[in-house]
Design an enzyme around this catalytic site. Structure first.
Site, PDB file in Angstrom:
ATOM      1  N   TYR A 137       0.813  -1.232   0.000  1.00  0.00           N
ATOM      2  CA  TYR A 137       0.000   0.000   0.000  1.00  0.00           C
ATOM      3  C   TYR A 137       0.849   1.286   0.000  1.00  0.00           C
ATOM      4  CZ  TYR A 137      -0.145  -0.397   5.267  1.00  0.00           C
ATOM      5  OH  TYR A 137       0.132  -0.496   6.605  1.00  0.00           O
ATOM      6  N   GLU A 138       0.209   2.381  -0.270  1.00  0.00           N
ATOM      7  CA  GLU A 138       0.892   3.665  -0.496  1.00  0.00           C
ATOM      8  C   GLU A 138       1.898   3.562  -1.641  1.00  0.00           C
ATOM      9  OE1 GLU A 138       0.349   6.644   0.338  1.00  0.00           O
ATOM     10  OE2 GLU A 138      -1.148   6.296   1.890  1.00  0.00           O
ATOM     11  N   GLY A 139       1.557   2.790  -2.648  1.00  0.00           N
ATOM     12  CA  GLY A 139       2.456   2.644  -3.798  1.00  0.00           C
ATOM     13  C   GLY A 139       3.321   1.422  -3.624  1.00  0.00           C
TER      14      GLY A 139
END
Lengths: 594, 311, 249
Positions: free
Chosen positions: A437-439
């Protein structure tokens, strides 16, 4: 399994390696003296160790549960959260004008490490609130700020980030959620998925930040706007009004972080959810990006935070568990498996890597702190470049390595590690989300090569290499064989990385670098981590000569750095071979041959 | 040398702790006088006169001493302290309440919780929850000492024939008064003097589950104790607590059930003659001090143990 | 009313004490030090009394090395109003500590002094009793409940056989037992405010108090170790061993 925050190690990095004293000289950070930060870290250690850590296992077993009436967090969560709010921990880094303490990011990162070590699922709630507060603070109107920020800073309202939709994950251009103007507000309709803490029973209100399209919006990423969509509407006097037209329709069953509810959110099933535009129309994605560095950095901190917990658990087990005659045990009573050299290898790998990651994350945070407050514009710009360059390393490298270390933590336990009751497995399962998550790591690698390196013509990278060269000089100059041994490996690793960087920048076709970009990210992470741990060895070596020096502690710092240099930095050398030679074979097999 | 001991008594009987203090006094050597202060305590004074090794009993009967109020007892001790080389107290809640006052009023250091007598002026006492033993030497004119009762084998409560003298009371302090007490009702022996102690820890999971321990205690005529964790969790009252901050026990048999064995707990029981540990976590530190360890779920082991004791 | 609270900086509860190689004492260099746990309970009790309107000011007093300022700051971060450090590098005996407290009591005239019942380093359990004896303030040790009733206190005390309640006239010295309360966590804003609260540092010599002691530590040794025991396979074996080998039942 208990958790004892490594306050001494964290303080060492802040005080002796990155130089908290210099940051406390900046206007606005005067409170962040070594004494003050020491007191904050001590109390945070107490709180996380005594309140949050004991809930980690029950959170995993019980998980958050969904029903028509809402999401119920596990037993004990609500009480812990109210204690968290009461103690003011959520407000650490927030602006003072809205009730925060305005402490530097390097201090809040140090504290947040403890949240995630103690209880990563719990830590996510305030983490998301922090992201939402940052977005509102930087981009929303004063009226919206006054209405929402004080309660969010206090923590009695939480915040969420609503980006992903079923068809729009990494590719946000595909977002379909719509926003219709309706007087002073908008009506939002659509479905968002993967919304962390999208619904919970911890706070009075939940402030959702939602990406949506206006009717006249241009296609793609330039047509996305950002809206505040509260669970309960907020009256002019600040009291809570009607329930907004939004709900959590289900929560996901996940590999890990069971207590953190990952929600499917449905907006506007009836008339449309009331939302308020943040900033200007069609600027939503840009606003999201301005806080991306902070959010990604925070997830990187999660990466080594969870590894620290896994390390503590593995170390404790290795000291107690006896299996066979060890080679390093000095007596019959000293036969814990920790005295098998291979178990030492695992523990040294875990410990030295965590210290390298912690050093890098706090260095990165300190760069952002200086970039925010330094009087000299040039220094600000340089530090901003440094912070932005290091961010994908902190996020990508620390989370990937965090997973590896948690896996090693299981390995120390042998068969017991595979048994859930032992608790080592939970850390591995929890850690697995952080590289996603978050890239994802691939996104971080693209960010490193594209936005953070190619775009400025490699300026940030060259500045970093120059600083590393200075550290190399200090290592070589030191009258200490261990530091010289570090220098030997560090020098080779630096030149491998430099050559690889040149190769990367020299490719005309984007395919080749792209095929090995993650390897490049990991290489740069390992090298930058090696730089930080080498700096801790330099600092430790200087402190050793002082009166009353804590020699065992300082010697361990030096030996950890040497182990890292000899065990982890050679991977930078092999990384060069992998990157420059494997790119072609990576992409040369046709899909139907796979 | 001459030694004064403040005797403890309740319900018309000498508390066993006093017999241990007399033993410590004998180890120091010298004439031993026992002060019995109370209300209508003549029978106690007579019983005290029979204690082995006691040369003289000083009896003071006054309402001021009915409830062991520290102000009144310390004033009385100080009023007769002249000429004694040592003044000894049991390191009980009552003794600890008085001993330091007497020391301060005589302007000498108090010596808490001695576990051994090296010589008339040198003693050994545990510090840091028993993680270290300090040898301390006193140059004071009078040694005011608290005696850890478990460290000295009780003398016989018979065989002596001391004379009983009456001493005058000191005016009662009018700032303090006794209101009432709420004593644990138990037909079990008292924790610190029981031959067998069985204690439960956090592993018991609830106060209700202590019935399993009570049942075994009844069969063994044992006292029931608990770890600090069990007290903190509200399973049992504080007077059950064994450890650094609770009571120190040294019975013939100590059975620790569901107690992990934090150093603070070990401080209160590690001088027991035989230690049994029952814990499902085989890595629990309690096993390092146990003579007999049983790795088992206590909810299986306790009913089994209870049954086995019937046979 | 003003409440004076004593706080002592001791080896942290979770750190195992190690005897120095030269047997002169316990190794305290470069180890984690914290506020004595019973003193945390004392600070908490004072704060609760203040919050209930029974006191206007809570003053924390520590006696020890310069670093004891950190311990005072901890008390201030919990909510105490100001601190006093009587600075000394010597390890003072309870009698000297009680005399120094008396010195402060005479200057500050508190209506109540709250102290921990014992410090977890020397485990003496003396200071409160001595202070009461030296000052004539009423004594209520091992408190598990403190109720203010005008100029009197009703204090429930932990005694060996249960609980007893005594009534004492103020001013009084209270010593805290475990169940008196559960100390709070310091709030972040209070940690930050604590630094700005007044902290007066006085040298021991400037108090004029005689802190000499008749008691000296000859040496400190490791306690004797118990020999390792055996693990039994089941309850039957355990009972058999207790009956026939150890002969204790």
């Amino acid at each position: 399994m208990t958790y004892t925050a490594p306050v001494k190690d964290i303080s060492f990095v802040l005080n002796k390696v990155i130089g908290l004293r210099e940051i406390a000289k900046l206007e606005g950070f005067e409170e962040a003296t070594e004494d003050m930060v020491g007191a904050i870290l001590e109390e945070s250690a107490r709180f996380t160790g005594e309140v949050l850590a004991p809930l980690n296992s029950v959170g995993d077993k019980e998980g958050s549960t969904w029903s028509e009436s809402g999401v119920k967090t596990p037993e004990g969560w609500k009480d812990a959260y109210s204690q968290f709010v009461e103690a003011g921990w959520g407000a650490l880094a927030f602006p003072t004008e809205y009730g925060g303490q305005g402490l530097p990011m390097c201090v809040s990162s140090a504290v947040q490490e403890m949240w995630h070590s103690a209880n990563m699922s719990f830590g996510l709630c305030p983490l998301l609130t922090q992201g939402a507060v940052d977005a509102i603070h930087h981009h929303a109107s004063d009226e919206l700020k006054d209405r929402y920020l004080p309660k969010m800073v206090e923590g009695v309202w939480s915040g969420t980030m609503n980006l992903t939709e079923p068809q729009a994950g990494t590719d946000l251009a595909a977002i379909r959620t719509s926003a219709e103007p309706a007087g002073d507000h908008y009506l939002i309709k659509g479905t968002k998925i993967f919304i962390t803490y999208g619904e919970q029973d911890l706070t009075e209100n939940i402030v959702h930040l939602v990406l949506a399209r206006l009717p006249d919006a241009p296609e793609g990423v330039k047509g996305i706007s950002l809206f505040i969509v509260p669970k309960f509407l907020v009256n002019d006097d600040g009291s809570l009004g009607e329930r907004n037209d939004l709900k959590c329709v289900s929560i996901e069953h996940k590999l890990g972080i069971h207590a953190s509810p990952t929600c499917v959110m449905s907006y506007g099933d009836n008339a449309g959810a009331v939302g308020y535009l943040v900033g200007k129309e069609h600027h939503g994605l840009m606003y999201m990006f301005t806080m991306m560095n902070q959010a990604r950095h925070a997830v990187g901190v999660e990466g080594y935070g969870i590894a620290e917990r896994a390390y503590q658990q593995a170390l404790s087990y290795a000291k107690d568990r006896k299996q066979g005659q060890t080679l390093l045990g000095k007596s019959e009573d000293d036969q814990g498996i920790v005295n098998h050299p291979d178990v030492r290898r695992i523990l040294m790998t875990m410990r030295s890597s965590i210290e390298a990651m912690r050093g890098l994350a706090l260095e990165c945070a300190a760069a952002f702190d200086i970039a925010a407050k330094h009087p000299d514009e040039e220094v600000r710009a340089r530090c901003q470049r440094r912070g932005e360059l290091l961010t994908p390393l902190v996020k990508g490298w620390s989370t990937e390595l965090g997973v590896e270390l948690c896996s090693l933590g299981v390995q120390v336990h042998g068969g017991m590690g595979f048994i859930e009751e032992t608790g080592a497995a939970q850390h591995l399962r929890d850690a697995r989300i952080a590289p996603i998550y978050e890239g994802t790591t691939a996104i971080q690698a693209n960010d490193l090569i594209g936005r953070k390196t190619a775009r400025d013509g490699g300026q940030g990278l060259m500045e970093l290499m120059a600083d590393m060269t200075e550290t190399l000089g200090q290592l070589e100059k030191a009258d200490n064989t261990n530091l010289k041994a570090i220098a030997k490996r560090f020098k080779v690793a630096m030149s491998s990385a430099e050559e690889t960087g040149k190769w990367m920048l020299g490719q005309n076709d984007a395919t080749m670098p792209s095929a090995t970009s993650v390897e490049f990210l990991m290489m740069m992470g390992r090298l930058a981590g090696g730089w930080m741990i080498a700096r801790s060895a330099v600092a430790a070596n200087q402190l050793r000569s002082e009166d009353g020096a804590d020699t065992p502690f300082l010697d361990a710092k030096i030996m950890l750095a040497r182990y890292y240099a000899e065990r982890m930095l050679p991977l930078v050398e092999s990384g060069k071979t992998i990157i420059t030679e494997s790119a072609e074979s990576t992409v040369s097999v046709a899909v139907d041959q796979l | 040398m001459s030694i004064l001991i403040l005797a403890e008594h309740e319900g018309g009987e000498i508390r066993p702790a006093t017999l241990n203090v007399v033993a410590a006094a004998k180890a120091i050597g010298g004439d031993i006088s026992l002060l019995v202060a109370g209300l209508n305590a003549s029978s106690v004074a007579e019983a005290a006169a029979k204690i082995d090794g006691v040369a003289k009993v000083l009896h003071c009967d006054d309402a001021a001493y009915e409830h062991e109020l520290a102000e009144n007892l310390s004033a009385l001790v100080v009023s007769i302290a002249e000429g004694y080389s040592h003044i000894l107290f049991a390191a009980t809640a009552a003794g600890k309440n008085v001993m330091p006052r007497v020391a301060a009023l005589l302007d000498v250091s108090g010596i808490s919780d001695i576990t051994d007598v090296v010589s008339e002026d040198t003693f050994i006492r545990p510090i840091y929850a028993g993680n270290a033993m300090a040898t301390v030497k006193s140059a004071d004119k009078v040694k005011v000492v608290g005696v850890r009762t478990t460290a000295f084998d009780a003398v016989a409560d018979s065989g002596g024939s001391a004379g009983v003298e009456t001493v005058a009371a000191v005016a009662a302090n009018d700032q303090v008064s006794f209101v009432g007490q709420e004593l644990s009702k138990s037909d079990r022996p008292e924790l610190t003097s029981a031959e067998i102690v069985i204690s439960g820890g956090r592993g018991m999971q609830s106060g209700d589950n202590f019935v399993m321990i009570d049942e075994i205690a009844a069969k063994l005529n044992a006292a029931v104790g608990a770890s600090r964790a069990a007290v903190d969790a509200g399973f049992v009252p504080n007077e059950y607590q064994v450890g650094q901050t609770g009571k120190v026990v040294a019975p013939n048999l100590y059975i620790a059930v569901g107690i992990s064995g934090a150093i603070q707990h070990l401080a209160g029981m590690k001088d027991s003659k035989v230690i049994v540990a029952i814990n499902k976590d085989e890595e629990a530190p309690i096993f390092q001090v146990a003579d007999y360890g049983l790795v088992a779920d206590l909810f299986d082991a306790l009913p089994e143990l209870s049954k086995a004791l019937d046979g | 009313m003003k409440i004076l609270v004593g706080v002592k900086r001791v080896l942290d509860y979770n750190v195992k004490a190690r005897v120095k190689a030269d047997k002169s004492g316990i190794e305290l260099a470069n180890v984690k030090m914290s506020m004595n746990p019973f003193d945390e309970i004392a600070v908490e009790e004072a704060l609760r009394l203040k919050e209930a309107g029974h006191a206007e000011e809570v003053v924390v007093l520590s006696i020890g090395q310069t670093q004891s300022q950190e311990t005072i700051r901890t008390g201030l971060a919990m909510g105490a109003d100001r601190g006093i450090l009587i600075e000394t590098d010597d390890l003072l005996e309870p009698l000297a500590i009680a005399k120094l407290f008396k010195h402060v009591v005479e200057k500050e005239s508190p209506g109540m002094v709250v102290l921990g019942k014992q410090a977890i380093d020397d485990d003496s359990n003396q200071t409160a009793q001595m202070l009461s004896a030296l000052t004539g303030m009423s004594q209520a040790t091992f408190a598990s409940k403190v109720e203010v009733d005008g100029d009197h206190l009703n204090v429930t005390r932990e005694v060996d056989a249960g609980l007893e309640t005594i009534r004492v006239k103020s001013p009084a010295v209270i010593s805290t037992d475990l169940r008196l309360n559960e100390p709070r966590y310091a709030k972040l804003p209070n940690i930050m405010k604590a630094k700005k609260k007044p902290l007066e540092v006085i040298a021991v010599a400037d108090t004029g108090v005689d802190v000499s002691s008749g008691l000296s530590v000859v040496e400190v040794n490791e306690p004797p170790e118990r020999e390792a025991g055996v693990i039994v396979g089941n309850v039957a074996e355990l009972v058999d061993k207790l009956r026939n080998e150890a002969k204790v039942i």
